[in-house]
Design an enzyme around this catalytic site. Sequence first.
Site, PDB file in Angstrom:
ATOM      1  N   LYS A   4       0.847  -1.205   0.000  1.00  0.00           N
ATOM      2  CA  LYS A   4       0.000   0.000   0.000  1.00  0.00           C
ATOM      3  C   LYS A   4       0.878   1.248   0.000  1.00  0.00           C
ATOM      4  CE  LYS A   4      -3.982   1.818   2.639  1.00  0.00           C
ATOM      5  NZ  LYS A   4      -4.806   1.613   3.841  1.00  0.00           N
ATOM      6  N   SER A  24      -9.640   1.575   2.906  1.00  0.00           N
ATOM      7  CA  SER A  24      -8.774   2.340   2.041  1.00  0.00           C
ATOM      8  C   SER A  24      -7.740   1.511   1.282  1.00  0.00           C
ATOM      9  CB  SER A  24      -8.056   3.415   2.851  1.00  0.00           C
ATOM     10  OG  SER A  24      -7.251   2.822   3.855  1.00  0.00           O
ATOM     11  N   SER A  76      -9.747  -0.911   7.015  1.00  0.00           N
ATOM     12  CA  SER A  76      -9.208  -0.716   5.665  1.00  0.00           C
ATOM     13  C   SER A  76      -8.543  -1.915   5.025  1.00  0.00           C
ATOM     14  CB  SER A  76      -8.231   0.453   5.656  1.00  0.00           C
ATOM     15  OG  SER A  76      -8.953   1.642   5.585  1.00  0.00           O
TER      16      SER A  76
HETATM   17  N1  GLN Z   1     -13.023   3.611   6.461  1.00  0.00           N
HETATM   18  C1  GLN Z   1     -12.433   4.028   7.688  1.00  0.00           C
HETATM   19  C2  GLN Z   1     -12.079   5.484   7.625  1.00  0.00           C
HETATM   20  O1  GLN Z   1     -12.368   6.076   6.652  1.00  0.00           O
HETATM   21  C3  GLN Z   1     -11.251   3.186   8.011  1.00  0.00           C
HETATM   22  C4  GLN Z   1     -10.047   3.583   7.277  1.00  0.00           C
HETATM   23  C5  GLN Z   1      -8.843   2.771   7.615  1.00  0.00           C
HETATM   24  O2  GLN Z   1      -8.949   1.725   8.242  1.00  0.00           O
HETATM   25  N2  GLN Z   1      -7.682   3.288   7.256  1.00  0.00           N
HETATM   26  O3  GLN Z   1     -11.510   6.031   8.511  1.00  0.00           O
END
Ligand code: GLN
Length: 519
Positions: free
Chosen positions: A113, A188, A212
């Site tokens: 990532k 994400s 994410s």
């Molecule tokens: N979807 C969640 C957020 O927007 C989790 C994101 C993540 O785990 N980095 O914060």
Amino acid sequence: MKTYSTRAVDHPPAGRGGLPEDSRPSGMLRGVGEEAGHAGMTAQEIAQAVRSGRLSAGEVVEAALARARAAEDLNFLITLDEAGARAAAGRLDALLRSGGDPGPLAGVPVVVKDNILTEGLLTTAASRSLASFVPPLDATVVARLRRAGAVIIGKSNMDEFGMGSSNENSAFGAARNPWDRSRVPGGSSGGSAVAVAAGVVPLALGTDTGGSVRQPAAFCGVVGFKPTYGVLSRFGVIAFASSLDQVGVLGRSGSDVELAMMALAGPDPRDATSLPDNAFGTRQANGLEGVRIGVVTELSGEGNDPEVLEALGGTVAALEGLGAEVEEAELPASRYGIPTYYLVATAEASSNLSRYDGITYSRRIGENARGQAAVTMMSRGLTLGSEVRRRILMGTYALSAGYYDAYYGKALRVRRLISDDFERAFESFDLLLTPTTPGPAFPIGERSEDPLSMYLTDIDTCLPSLAGLPAISVPAGFTDQGLPCGVQLIAPPLGDSRLLRVAKALEEKAGAGFAPLAG
Ligand code: GLN
């Protein structure tokens, strides 16, 4: 609702999604070991083939690069590092020729990532503010991947700084779901999930702050694992919300994820929150006889898509078939998960992201503006995306003097209640089970203008994050439209390997042993 069958491997269900016919170079997508393809091979098979000399690391990496190029329109990579990958493969092959041991992930192509630092390779966190940042060092997890013989072929697309659930908040445009390209892959770590689901690589690194790794894994039909907070080093991982951030692994099978975890886990003196315990010393035996699993009542009823509940029911039946005892469990404070997560995460983000001011750090805009405040305002305003700016504003508000107790302080107290709920549930259960997400992948654009509906997709995944617990999303079948569904298993602190044991047992029962490819 369809469950996995051996037949499903290699074929997208219902003929939807997958790579378009014209982007399928023949012999490449299915060449399990024949020719130079590896798309159907597990990481273990690739590593064995490379170590025994049946395949060279060079051949495997060329096939992965070709697949990555063929799947380019899924927009799942920010950087494809052909030269770096070829050089690394060349070094591994030379090492093998001279009788050296290239490690347990020998020649396994992976993607990382883009918020995890890679020495000499662009790392943007999908933000304009870091559009030209080339790190001087590797994150600990990246160094460990390389040491185990894995070959990084690229950096995956993501929501900017990890903030989002759809990959639409990327400065490089949204990645697409390979099962239905009009839909999001989740976020994400969307690009990492796509890379695995489309068979470009068998393993990928993501990060998981509130879901994410698990949510995109569920949307793309692969395994997504978030370890206990502190099991994987955060050194060299671009911070979003430090008390929640964890590196996680995406793969097509529990055994592959376990193989990666064994290479990655372990204490790191460069991360003060890294745990001394290594939950991954040995491989776990399979079998679930007598394991007590609690299905979380509050999360497995109303508010879920009926097909997701069918997938959950199918998993319960499979678990019972494997000898597990499944009953209902309660997490009464779970209804406060979303507001608590979005207060804690935004508060920490507002502090972590204050460094991107165009002066001490990050891209500067407004060289000729007068004064530091003007430069910072222009740099932040023009290089940070709207969701990131929204979070900084929300977090700053929650932390500000007059509101601290009412918002941030309260969120910390509720976070405690959520942890207490888990502790109580784990007095009666070895593991907890929930859907990973209330519904399958949604259409691109459906929620991008509605932050609240986007935030609600994290309802199941944010809870173990708040409590620092390990959790995994495993594939649980497809909707009638051919979209993957996932279920989430949660374990007590350092129960990480228990989760992989269940994932492996479910895969074995399903027959295929690993998730089907989307193409
Ligand atoms: N979807 C969640 C957020 O927007 C989790 C994101 C993540 O785990 N980095 O914060």
